[in-house]
Design an enzyme around this catalytic site. Structure first.
Site, PDB file in Angstrom:
ATOM      1  N   THR A   1      48.441 -21.380  45.379  1.00  0.00           N
ATOM      2  CA  THR A   1      47.543 -22.403  44.840  1.00  0.00           C
ATOM      3  C   THR A   1      46.216 -22.337  45.585  1.00  0.00           C
ATOM      4  O   THR A   1      46.192 -22.147  46.806  1.00  0.00           O
ATOM      5  CB  THR A   1      48.156 -23.812  44.955  1.00  0.00           C
ATOM      6  OG1 THR A   1      47.245 -24.780  44.411  1.00  0.00           O
ATOM      7  CG2 THR A   1      48.475 -24.188  46.393  1.00  0.00           C
TER       8      THR A   1
ATOM      9  N   HIS B   1      62.567 -25.237  55.317  1.00  0.00           N
ATOM     10  CA  HIS B   1      63.125 -24.817  56.596  1.00  0.00           C
ATOM     11  C   HIS B   1      64.630 -24.560  56.515  1.00  0.00           C
ATOM     12  O   HIS B   1      65.220 -23.963  57.423  1.00  0.00           O
ATOM     13  CB  HIS B   1      62.854 -25.891  57.656  1.00  0.00           C
ATOM     14  CG  HIS B   1      62.728 -25.350  59.044  1.00  0.00           C
ATOM     15  ND1 HIS B   1      63.163 -24.096  59.412  1.00  0.00           N
ATOM     16  CD2 HIS B   1      62.207 -25.900  60.177  1.00  0.00           C
ATOM     17  CE1 HIS B   1      62.925 -23.897  60.694  1.00  0.00           C
ATOM     18  NE2 HIS B   1      62.343 -24.970  61.183  1.00  0.00           N
TER      19      HIS B   1
END
Length: 404
Positions: free
Chosen positions: A323, A375
């Site tokens: 993006t 994560h």
């Protein structure tokens, strides 16, 4: 009469909203001419006329209808001149070319929504370059248009007076309530889901864009002459990311229940801002494409996105997303993962900043990069190393050619 029904736009979609009618009730329409824009919870699409004839609208803008619902009819027996009243004694005159073009809905002819925006802005449609079919002016074209500068001092004074009146009357205690579109609902739900269901962290780095900018400056004319498209930054970032994804496959993976899914290809989503909201069309097998092929594909997908012509398949099953907030002036941000993907790269604006090079302070064009990642599947070492690899390839683009 020929029925105009809402087509199936995806297996999981049972209803759509009539976003806008591109033709008016009673208008003559051509075969396959776009007549209606519909909005699902994933995309905005157009319905075309099944036959040439006179249009009768049955469902209004803003109405939610089920898939398969008849929203209009086309009377194929009607002729273009059937609704025109005869003129008793007026001599026949030849229509002017501009009038003829507008009447037929061709070049520089705005859609109803675009015409309303142009009227509010005071912009002549003849001064706007249409990007729709046959040069048709779309809503996006109208939103990005601007009025011509005021020629005289008197007109400038009148405009200033009007602006002061507008400023004094533009604020009030009133509120305006609008129904949230299906696309906006989906965007909202996906963003909240991403925040609530992933262990999302963001790591940052900076990249000296001198080398990339020098290549663009040196080869931009030859590149455009050969490939018919400009050499932008997105192709360099896409190539750098696909090369780094090979080194760190977890960044290109995702979690499916209790399984970790890794992809041996890179389907890169490119976030595109449209008047209807953010959409993410996907470049399939970007790892095997050249810079020119990537640039051409980005232009194609971005144009289709802004015209509301993307299909559901073109926005699904990406493995990684990029993006670019820099086009809006963003210095730094923490992009949200596009689930079920596990990572997203955020680009930002390029600013000349003082940096230390070989013990000397020099001015270089610097861009901050941000990698948001899940994560649960990507460790900190992998995320930092991935971003560092992207940085190194952009600062020395020859590494992309040598696959280093």
């Amino acid at each position: 009469m020929v029925d105009v029904k809402v087509p199936s736009v995806g297996e999981s979609i049972s209803e759509v909203t009539i976003a806008s009618w591109l033709k008016k009730d009673g208008d003559m329409v051509k075969l396959d001419e776009p007549i209606c824009s519909i909005e699902s919870d994933k995309a905005t699409l157009e319905i075309s006329a099944p036959k040439a004839g006179k249009l009768k609208i049955l469902s209004q803008e803003g109405e939610t209808v089920a898939i398969g619902t008849k929203v209009a009819e086309v009377d194929e027996t009607a002729s273009a001149g059937a609704s025109a009243a005869p003129v008793a004694s007026a001599p026949a005159t030849k229509a002017e070319p501009k009038q003829e073009t507008k009447a037929s809905g061709d070049k520089n002819f705005p859609s109803p929504s675009a015409a309303k925006i142009l009227a509010e802005k005071g912009v002549d449609s003849a001064s706007v370059q249409g990007s729709g079919k046959d040069g048709r002016i779309t809503k996006a074209d109208a939103l990005s248009s601007s009025a011509a500068p005021v020629a005289s001092a008197e007109a400038s004074s009148d405009l200033k007076s009007l602006a002061q009146q507008t400023i004094s009357s533009s604020f009030s205690r009133e509120i305006r309530r609008e129904k949230m579109s299906g696309l906006r609902k989906t965007i909202a739900n996906r963003l909240v889901t991403a925040k609530n269901t992933t262990a999302m962290l963001t790591t940052f780095n900076e990249v000296d864009m001198s080398a990339v900018m020098e290549i663009r400056k040196k080869y931009k004319d030859a590149f455009k002459e050969k490939h018919g498209v400009g050499l932008g930054f997105m192709s360099f970032f896409t190539k750098a990311c696909t090369a780094a994804l090979k080194q760190f496959p977890a960044v290109n993976g995702m979690i499916d229940g209790t399984d970790l899914v890794y992809h041996n290809y890179a389907d890169v989503g490119v976030a595109v801002s449209t008047p209807r909201g953010l959409v993410v069309p996907v470049i399939r097998n970007a790892e095997s494409m050249s810079l020119a092929q990537i640039e051409l594909k980005i232009i194609e997908l971005a144009t289709r996105a802004r015209d509301g012509k993307l299909t559901i398949d073109e926005m699904q099953n990406g493995t990684f997303t990029i993006t670019n907030g820099g086009i809006f002036g963003s210095m730094l941000s923490t992009p949200i993962i596009n689930i079920p993907q596990s990572a997203i790269l955020g680009m930002h604006n390029i600013v000349e900043r003082p940096v230390a090079v070989n013990g000397q302070v020099v001015i270089r064009p610097i861009m901050y990069l941000a990698l948001s990642y899940d994560h649960r599947i990507i460790d900190g070492r992998e995320s930092v190393s991935f971003l560092k690899a992207v940085k190194e390839m952009l600062e020395d683009p020859s590494r992309l050619l040598l696959d280093l």
